[in-house]
Design an enzyme around this catalytic site. Structure first.
Site, PDB file in Angstrom:
ATOM      1  N   PRO A  22       0.774  -1.127   0.129  1.00 53.76           N
ATOM      2  CA  PRO A  22      -0.061  -0.118   0.023  1.00 53.76           C
ATOM      3  C   PRO A  22       0.934   1.271  -0.132  1.00 53.76           C
ATOM      4  O   PRO A  22       1.780   1.294   0.635  1.00 53.76           O
ATOM      5  CB  PRO A  22      -0.702  -0.141   1.227  1.00 53.76           C
ATOM      6  CG  PRO A  22      -0.078  -0.854   2.194  1.00 53.76           C
ATOM      7  CD  PRO A  22       0.836  -1.927   1.077  1.00 53.76           C
ATOM      8  N   MET A  23       0.561   2.166  -0.854  1.00 51.79           N
ATOM      9  CA  MET A  23       1.333   3.392  -1.019  1.00 51.79           C
ATOM     10  C   MET A  23       0.562   4.447  -1.218  1.00 51.79           C
ATOM     11  O   MET A  23      -0.145   4.622  -2.352  1.00 51.79           O
ATOM     12  CB  MET A  23       2.210   3.199  -1.962  1.00 51.79           C
ATOM     13  CG  MET A  23       3.562   2.569  -1.550  1.00 51.79           C
ATOM     14  SD  MET A  23       4.886   2.359  -2.878  1.00 51.79           S
ATOM     15  CE  MET A  23       3.825   1.139  -3.894  1.00 51.79           C
ATOM     16  N   THR A  24       0.542   5.604  -0.175  1.00 54.83           N
ATOM     17  CA  THR A  24      -0.255   6.839  -0.311  1.00 54.83           C
ATOM     18  C   THR A  24       0.326   7.675  -1.423  1.00 54.83           C
ATOM     19  O   THR A  24       1.777   7.756  -1.520  1.00 54.83           O
ATOM     20  CB  THR A  24      -0.011   7.618   0.946  1.00 54.83           C
ATOM     21  OG1 THR A  24      -0.738   6.683   2.098  1.00 54.83           O
ATOM     22  CG2 THR A  24      -0.650   9.060   0.777  1.00 54.83           C
ATOM     23  N   GLN A  97      -6.923  -0.810   1.206  1.00 55.72           N
ATOM     24  CA  GLN A  97      -6.454  -0.694   2.580  1.00 55.72           C
ATOM     25  C   GLN A  97      -7.180   0.391   3.413  1.00 55.72           C
ATOM     26  O   GLN A  97      -7.439   1.521   2.997  1.00 55.72           O
ATOM     27  CB  GLN A  97      -4.996   0.054   2.657  1.00 55.72           C
ATOM     28  CG  GLN A  97      -4.158  -0.080   4.212  1.00 55.72           C
ATOM     29  CD  GLN A  97      -2.995   0.400   4.235  1.00 55.72           C
ATOM     30  OE1 GLN A  97      -2.971   1.297   3.880  1.00 55.72           O
ATOM     31  NE2 GLN A  97      -2.312  -0.372   4.807  1.00 55.72           N
ATOM     32  N   HIS A 172      -5.589  -1.552   8.131  1.00 55.32           N
ATOM     33  CA  HIS A 172      -4.264  -0.657   8.246  1.00 55.32           C
ATOM     34  C   HIS A 172      -4.233  -0.569   9.713  1.00 55.32           C
ATOM     35  O   HIS A 172      -4.673   0.301  10.314  1.00 55.32           O
ATOM     36  CB  HIS A 172      -4.330   0.588   7.891  1.00 55.32           C
ATOM     37  CG  HIS A 172      -2.893   1.078   7.471  1.00 55.32           C
ATOM     38  ND1 HIS A 172      -1.740   0.809   8.194  1.00 55.32           N
ATOM     39  CD2 HIS A 172      -2.545   2.475   6.790  1.00 55.32           C
ATOM     40  CE1 HIS A 172      -1.063   1.718   7.973  1.00 55.32           C
ATOM     41  NE2 HIS A 172      -1.381   2.626   7.064  1.00 55.32           N
ATOM     42  N   ASN A 175       2.140   1.553  11.317  1.00 54.58           N
ATOM     43  CA  ASN A 175       2.690   2.905  11.155  1.00 54.58           C
ATOM     44  C   ASN A 175       2.197   3.935  11.867  1.00 54.58           C
ATOM     45  O   ASN A 175       2.111   5.102  11.551  1.00 54.58           O
ATOM     46  CB  ASN A 175       2.631   3.164   9.553  1.00 54.58           C
ATOM     47  CG  ASN A 175       3.252   2.371   8.685  1.00 54.58           C
ATOM     48  OD1 ASN A 175       4.108   1.532   9.165  1.00 54.58           O
ATOM     49  ND2 ASN A 175       2.904   2.276   7.458  1.00 54.58           N
ATOM     50  N   TYR A 177      -0.724   4.710  13.095  1.00 54.04           N
ATOM     51  CA  TYR A 177      -2.104   5.426  13.073  1.00 54.04           C
ATOM     52  C   TYR A 177      -3.205   4.929  13.975  1.00 54.04           C
ATOM     53  O   TYR A 177      -2.676   3.951  14.980  1.00 54.04           O
ATOM     54  CB  TYR A 177      -2.842   5.317  11.396  1.00 54.04           C
ATOM     55  CG  TYR A 177      -1.838   5.984  10.441  1.00 54.04           C
ATOM     56  CD1 TYR A 177      -1.453   7.320  10.455  1.00 54.04           C
ATOM     57  CD2 TYR A 177      -0.808   5.179   9.807  1.00 54.04           C
ATOM     58  CE1 TYR A 177      -0.877   8.002   9.620  1.00 54.04           C
ATOM     59  CE2 TYR A 177       0.118   5.862   8.946  1.00 54.04           C
ATOM     60  CZ  TYR A 177       0.020   7.364   8.915  1.00 54.04           C
ATOM     61  OH  TYR A 177       0.871   8.005   7.931  1.00 54.04           O
ATOM     62  N   ARG A 224      -2.735  -5.408   8.603  1.00 53.02           N
ATOM     63  CA  ARG A 224      -1.207  -5.133   8.180  1.00 53.02           C
ATOM     64  C   ARG A 224      -0.773  -4.484   9.670  1.00 53.02           C
ATOM     65  O   ARG A 224      -1.477  -3.760  10.358  1.00 53.02           O
ATOM     66  CB  ARG A 224      -1.150  -4.060   7.316  1.00 53.02           C
ATOM     67  CG  ARG A 224       0.422  -3.599   7.041  1.00 53.02           C
ATOM     68  CD  ARG A 224       0.521  -2.679   5.937  1.00 53.02           C
ATOM     69  NE  ARG A 224       1.724  -3.076   5.005  1.00 53.02           N
ATOM     70  CZ  ARG A 224       2.499  -2.228   4.436  1.00 53.02           C
ATOM     71  NH1 ARG A 224       2.246  -0.933   4.754  1.00 53.02           N
ATOM     72  NH2 ARG A 224       3.749  -2.604   3.933  1.00 53.02           N
ATOM     73  N   ASN A 232       5.850   8.062  13.138  1.00 56.00           N
ATOM     74  CA  ASN A 232       4.671   8.611  13.927  1.00 56.00           C
ATOM     75  C   ASN A 232       4.833   8.696  15.439  1.00 56.00           C
ATOM     76  O   ASN A 232       3.967   8.525  16.118  1.00 56.00           O
ATOM     77  CB  ASN A 232       3.370   8.184  13.561  1.00 56.00           C
ATOM     78  CG  ASN A 232       2.808   8.593  12.040  1.00 56.00           C
ATOM     79  OD1 ASN A 232       3.242  10.018  11.641  1.00 56.00           O
ATOM     80  ND2 ASN A 232       2.260   7.777  11.177  1.00 56.00           N
ATOM     81  N   GLY A 292       9.127  -4.578   3.501  1.00 54.96           N
ATOM     82  CA  GLY A 292      10.291  -3.810   4.140  1.00 54.96           C
ATOM     83  C   GLY A 292      11.740  -3.848   3.742  1.00 54.96           C
ATOM     84  O   GLY A 292      12.394  -4.802   4.052  1.00 54.96           O
ATOM     85  N   GLY A 293      12.017  -3.180   2.644  1.00 53.13           N
ATOM     86  CA  GLY A 293      13.314  -3.335   2.121  1.00 53.13           C
ATOM     87  C   GLY A 293      13.680  -4.702   1.119  1.00 53.13           C
ATOM     88  O   GLY A 293      14.814  -4.834   0.884  1.00 53.13           O
ATOM     89  N   GLY A 314       7.277  -2.081  -2.031  1.00 53.02           N
ATOM     90  CA  GLY A 314       6.737  -0.727  -2.103  1.00 53.02           C
ATOM     91  C   GLY A 314       7.303   0.118  -3.364  1.00 53.02           C
ATOM     92  O   GLY A 314       6.885   0.089  -4.314  1.00 53.02           O
TER      93      GLY A 314
HETATM   94  C1  LIG Z   1       5.174   6.635  -0.964  1.00 49.29           C
HETATM   95  C2  LIG Z   1       5.008   5.843   0.025  1.00 49.29           C
HETATM   96  C3  LIG Z   1       3.654   5.704   0.527  1.00 49.29           C
HETATM   97  C4  LIG Z   1       3.302   4.854   1.342  1.00 49.29           C
HETATM   98  N1  LIG Z   1       2.074   4.916   2.093  1.00 49.29           N
HETATM   99  C5  LIG Z   1       1.493   3.940   2.863  1.00 49.29           C
HETATM  100  C6  LIG Z   1       0.228   3.574   3.090  1.00 49.29           C
HETATM  101  O1  LIG Z   1      -0.579   4.367   2.507  1.00 49.29           O
HETATM  102  N2  LIG Z   1       0.013   2.569   4.057  1.00 49.29           N
HETATM  103  C7  LIG Z   1       0.685   1.758   4.427  1.00 49.29           C
HETATM  104  O2  LIG Z   1       0.385   0.619   5.156  1.00 49.29           O
HETATM  105  N3  LIG Z   1       2.173   1.854   4.388  1.00 49.29           N
HETATM  106  C8  LIG Z   1       2.537   2.935   3.360  1.00 49.29           C
HETATM  107  N4  LIG Z   1       4.000   2.890   2.805  1.00 49.29           N
HETATM  108  C9  LIG Z   1       4.822   1.940   3.369  1.00 49.29           C
HETATM  109  C10 LIG Z   1       4.801   1.029   2.299  1.00 49.29           C
HETATM  110  O3  LIG Z   1       3.702   0.149   2.212  1.00 49.29           O
HETATM  111  C11 LIG Z   1       6.245  -0.212   2.767  1.00 49.29           C
HETATM  112  O4  LIG Z   1       5.727  -0.533   3.901  1.00 49.29           O
HETATM  113  C12 LIG Z   1       7.499   0.583   2.886  1.00 49.29           C
HETATM  114  O5  LIG Z   1       7.470   1.320   1.508  1.00 49.29           O
HETATM  115  C13 LIG Z   1       8.546  -0.379   3.023  1.00 49.29           C
HETATM  116  O6  LIG Z   1       8.703  -1.253   1.689  1.00 49.29           O
HETATM  117  P1  LIG Z   1       9.740  -1.186   0.626  1.00 49.29           P
HETATM  118  O7  LIG Z   1      10.798  -1.244   1.113  1.00 49.29           O
HETATM  119  O8  LIG Z   1       9.294  -2.503  -0.330  1.00 49.29           O
HETATM  120  O9  LIG Z   1       9.416   0.052  -0.177  1.00 49.29           O
HETATM  121  C14 LIG Z   1       4.089   3.868   1.873  1.00 49.29           C
HETATM  122  C15 LIG Z   1       5.629   4.059   1.466  1.00 49.29           C
HETATM  123  C16 LIG Z   1       5.814   4.836   0.197  1.00 49.29           C
HETATM  124  C17 LIG Z   1       7.328   4.765  -0.150  1.00 49.29           C
END
Ligand SMILES: Cc1cc2nc3c(=O)[nH]c(=O)nc-3n(C[C@H](O)[C@H](O)[C@H](O)COP(=O)(O)O)c2cc1C
Length: 355
Positions: A22-24, A97, A172, A175, A177, A224, A232, A292-293, A314
């Site tokens: 999930p990504m905002t 989400q 969700h 993080n 929230y 999640r 936060n 995560g990474g 992500g």
């Molecule tokens: C641009 C961006 C927006 C994100 N928005 C959310 C979100 O809306 N909800 C959520 O649970 N995590 C959000 N995350 C966290 C990602 O889901 C993920 O946990 C984090 O990027 C680590 O994974 P990665 O290393 O594969 O990028 C966001 C991460 C990025 C980079």
């Protein structure tokens, strides 16, 4: 077994274990309503085994970031239909989400009313608003009656997601929230049935899980969590003990999946009390998604070592709409550009090249 082995999530057979995290992205420009731009963005990424959408508010009080989508109004449900239809036309699967930011908000988002939280504890730092950066405020501690209303809003959000054509929802709980604020003893100092022991702090999560499973089916419900998270301003006296309890209790719900965010670089820098994935894998019997990474190599290793059943990517999925194809063909990856993560137009959103 590896990232390309098929997998079943709930009743859905999926073609791979490469999920989109999930990504905002802040592209819901008008009234928090999803639009054509978002439909195209998600459709571009439909070769993921499963897409999990950006966090989406269950109520107006759940907002804490500009231009983020909701799922509580009829026009938002209509907007999301464009997204689910576009993804399904390309053979993809997509979960929504469900989000409530709790104290990670500001009165400017709520006509001067205060953000809500389990306890009146102000996060340190500041928050982006439509009027620029503002210091966090001390949130209003929810009454028991208000907690029940928020739980109903989560359930309604899940029902609305089904109306919008989603294949399921992800709660969700990560993080920092609202749900995470309840789970941790650093942000939840209540002395009623929603605070005190971990059993009580987790009551809010489990009432939401139960309500949503009853409404749309446990096979369409994922959760999640970020047990090692510090984002936060999150603190907890014993995350390993507390999240082991939560993961064990989740076994009783026959969920579609549990999605765990490992300690991220930022968490380590903040001195996180790291909970190893192996501990949670031991505690939880169902489908576990790791995030995560991860790289392709680390993802394959996690699956081969039975630490995870699938891996969510992500930033790599953000920058590589055809990530599974690139992994399959060992092609180089595009680099994510963080300058355009949260901007409002197509640049850095729809224009990452495919092979
Ligand atoms: C641009 C961006 C927006 C994100 N928005 C959310 C979100 O809306 N909800 C959520 O649970 N995590 C959000 N995350 C966290 C990602 O889901 C993920 O946990 C984090 O990027 C680590 O994974 P990665 O290393 O594969 O990028 C966001 C991460 C990025 C980079």
């Amino acid at each position: 077994m590896d990232l390309f082995s098929p997998i079943k999530i709930g009743n859905y057979p999926l073609r791979n274990r490469i999920f989109m995290a999930p990504m905002t992205r802040c592209r819901s420009i008008m009234n928090n309503i999803p639009n054509e731009m978002m439909a195209e963005y998600y459709a571009q990424r439909a070769s993921a085994g499963l897409i999990i959408t950006e966090a989406t508010q269950i109520s107006t009080r759940g907002i804490g970031y500009p231009y983020t989508p909701g799922i509580h109004a009829a026009e938002q449900v209509e907007g999301w239909k464009k997204v689910t239809q576009a993804v399904h036309e390309r053979g993809g699967r997509i979960f929504l989400q469900l989000w409530h930011v709790g104290r990670i908000s500001h009165p400017l988002y709520h006509d001067g009313e205060f953000p809500v939280a389990p306890s009146a504890i102000k996060p340190s730092g500041s928050i982006y608003t439509y009027e620029g950066m503002k210091e966090f405020v001390t949130p209003h501690a929810l009454s028991i009656g208000e907690i029940k209303t928020v739980i109903e809003q989560y359930v309604q959000g899940a029902k609305n997601a089904m109306k919008a054509g989603f294949d399921g929802i992800e709660i969700h709980g990560a993080n920092g929230y609202l749900i995470d604020q309840f789970l941790r003893d650093g942000t939840n100092t209540r002395d009623d049935e929603y605070g005190g022991s971990v059993e009580n702090r987790a009551r809010f999560l489990f009432e939401i899980v139960k309500g949503i499973c009853d409404a749309i089916g446990s096979d369409k419900t994922g959760v999640r969590l970020s047990p090692s998270g510090t984002f936060n301003d999150m603190k907890d006296s014993n995350p390993q003990k507390h999240f082991t309890y939560i993961c064990e209790k989740l076994n009783g719900y026959n969920l579609a999946y549990l999605h765990i965010i490992d300690a991220l670089e930022g968490d380590i820098r903040h001195g996180a009390n790291v909970v190893e994935l192996s501990v949670l894998r031991e505690a939880y019997n169902g489908i576990l998604i790791a995030n995560g990474g991860y790289t392709q190599e680390r993802g394959n290793a996690a699956i081969q070592n039975a630490l995870a059943d699938a891996v969510a990517f992500g930033a790599l999925f953000l920058a590589n709409p055809d990530l599974p194809e690139r992994f399959a063909e060992n092609e180089p990856l595009n680099t994510p550009n963080s300058d355009t993560f949260y901007t409002q137009d197509e640049k850095g959103y729809l224009d990452y090249p495919t092979l």
